[in-house]
Scaffold this active site. Structure first.
Site, short mmCIF file in Angstrom:
data_model
loop_
_atom_site.label_atom_id
_atom_site.label_comp_id
_atom_site.label_asym_id
_atom_site.label_seq_id
_atom_site.Cartn_x
_atom_site.Cartn_y
_atom_site.Cartn_z
CB SER A 131 -1.01 -0.20 0.97
OG SER A 131 -0.36 -0.14 2.13
CG HIS A 152 -3.08 -0.65 -2.64
ND1 HIS A 152 -2.88 0.47 -2.18
CD2 HIS A 152 -3.25 -1.32 -1.39
CE1 HIS A 152 -3.81 0.76 -0.99
NE2 HIS A 152 -3.89 -0.88 -1.09
CD GLU A 164 -3.44 3.26 -4.56
OE1 GLU A 164 -4.02 4.79 -4.46
OE2 GLU A 164 -3.24 2.68 -3.69
CG ASN A 202 -2.70 3.76 1.48
OD1 ASN A 202 -4.34 3.73 2.34
ND2 ASN A 202 -2.48 2.34 1.59
#
Length: 303
Positions: A131, A152, A164, A202
């Site tokens: 991540s 991800h 992602e 993130n």
């Protein structure tokens, strides 16, 4: 007239056997999603106990879906029949794709790749569910940087639509095209992110959580008032501290370290209270205590 298949879909059709490394929260969710879409899955972890726990979560999730009428009993049984478990990397020898979903620790991931690469087919793709960590750097630790990509998935994987996709500097175009088409075959939506620390989700989400911890640390508000304020004032489905407990405070801290070190900006400095909770082993739901205490019938704020 039937449309001709695209190059990407023709290539991704060769992905039939998928390996998943890690039977934890992310790994078992990824395994479930692939199995429900008809892929043969091999799920690996370090112990039979970890595998049993991961499979227990999958069985529970599928059972809940069946009880709600989202899938049939036959669908549930078919998905479970497609998942094999193992503690041996040699069982990945026939996999077309292996997704690493271990803890957010680069040393751990590098050690995994060292064991994985010698057993894989030459054309097998390796994807990391990291991540936050550099895909370029992780790819360089393998024997196939061109066949390495970031995938991800969001937590909980069976529910969340987004994946992602992150290219390392050496990721081949066909590798990226195959994984993008594969995400569509899973019924999910992909976004392309550049290989910067923490990517898109993130990069935005974890600093918000970190700021919520600072807000608690500085006494601006209590756990309950911070979470209530963000749920009712910003229409968030979960408060940031509740979400931190769900993600795992160790994971939150690891991502903040990556952002702080990778971007060299003090605005990403992890809150000392977050550091202290992780040092105490208060990691959130998975340990029974974080910003909430989960040992009773319902979560209770700890501050």
């Amino acid at each position: 007239m039937t449309a001709l298949p695209t190059l990407e879909s023709a290539l991704s059709a060769h992905i039939r056997k998928v390996g998943i490394i890690g039977a934890g929260q992310m790994g078992n969710g990824i395994a479930q999603v692939f199995a429900q879409r008809g892929f043969a899955v091999t799920l690996l972890d370090v112990s039979d106990a970890a595998l049993q726990k991961g499979m227990g979560t999958i069985i529970k999730n599928l059972g809940r879906m069946e009880s709600k009428g989202k899938i049939s009993a036959a669908d549930k049984d078919a998905a479970l029949a497609l998942i094999a478990t193992t503690t041996a990397y040699a069982d990945f020898a026939e996999c077309d794709l292996v997704i690493e979903a271990a803890s957010e620790n680069e040393t751990v991931k590098r050690a995994i790749f060292a064991q994985l690469c010698p057993v894989l087919k030459a054309d097998a793709i390796i994807a990391s569910n990291t991540s936050s960590l550099s895909i370029t750097r992780l790819a360089a630790a393998t024997d196939r940087p061109g066949r390495f990509v970031g995938m991800h998935f969001m937590n909980p994987v069976p529910v969340m639509q987004l994946v992602e996709l992150i290219r390392g500097i050496a990721t081949a175009e066909d590798t990226f095209a195959i994984t993008k088409e594969l995400v569509a075959r899973l019924g999910k939506i992909s976004v392309s992110a550049e290989d910067f620390p923490a990517f898109i989700v993130n990069r935005i989400l974890l600093p918000m959580i970190n700021e919520a911890v600072y807000t608690l640390y500085e006494g601006v508000g209590s756990v309950e008032s911070i979470d209530t304020a963000m749920k009712l004032g910003a229409n968030h489905p979960m408060g940031p501290l509740e979400l931190a407990d769900f993600i795992g405070l160790d994971t939150c801290l690891a991502v903040m370290h990556v952002l702080h070190e990778g971007l060299a900006d003090t605005k990403y400095r992890p809150c000392p209270l977050l550091v202290k909770y992780v040092e105490a082993g208060w990691l959130g739901r998975k340990t029974g205590r974080g910003f909430y205490d989960y040992t009773g019938e319902k979560p209770v704020p700890t501050r």
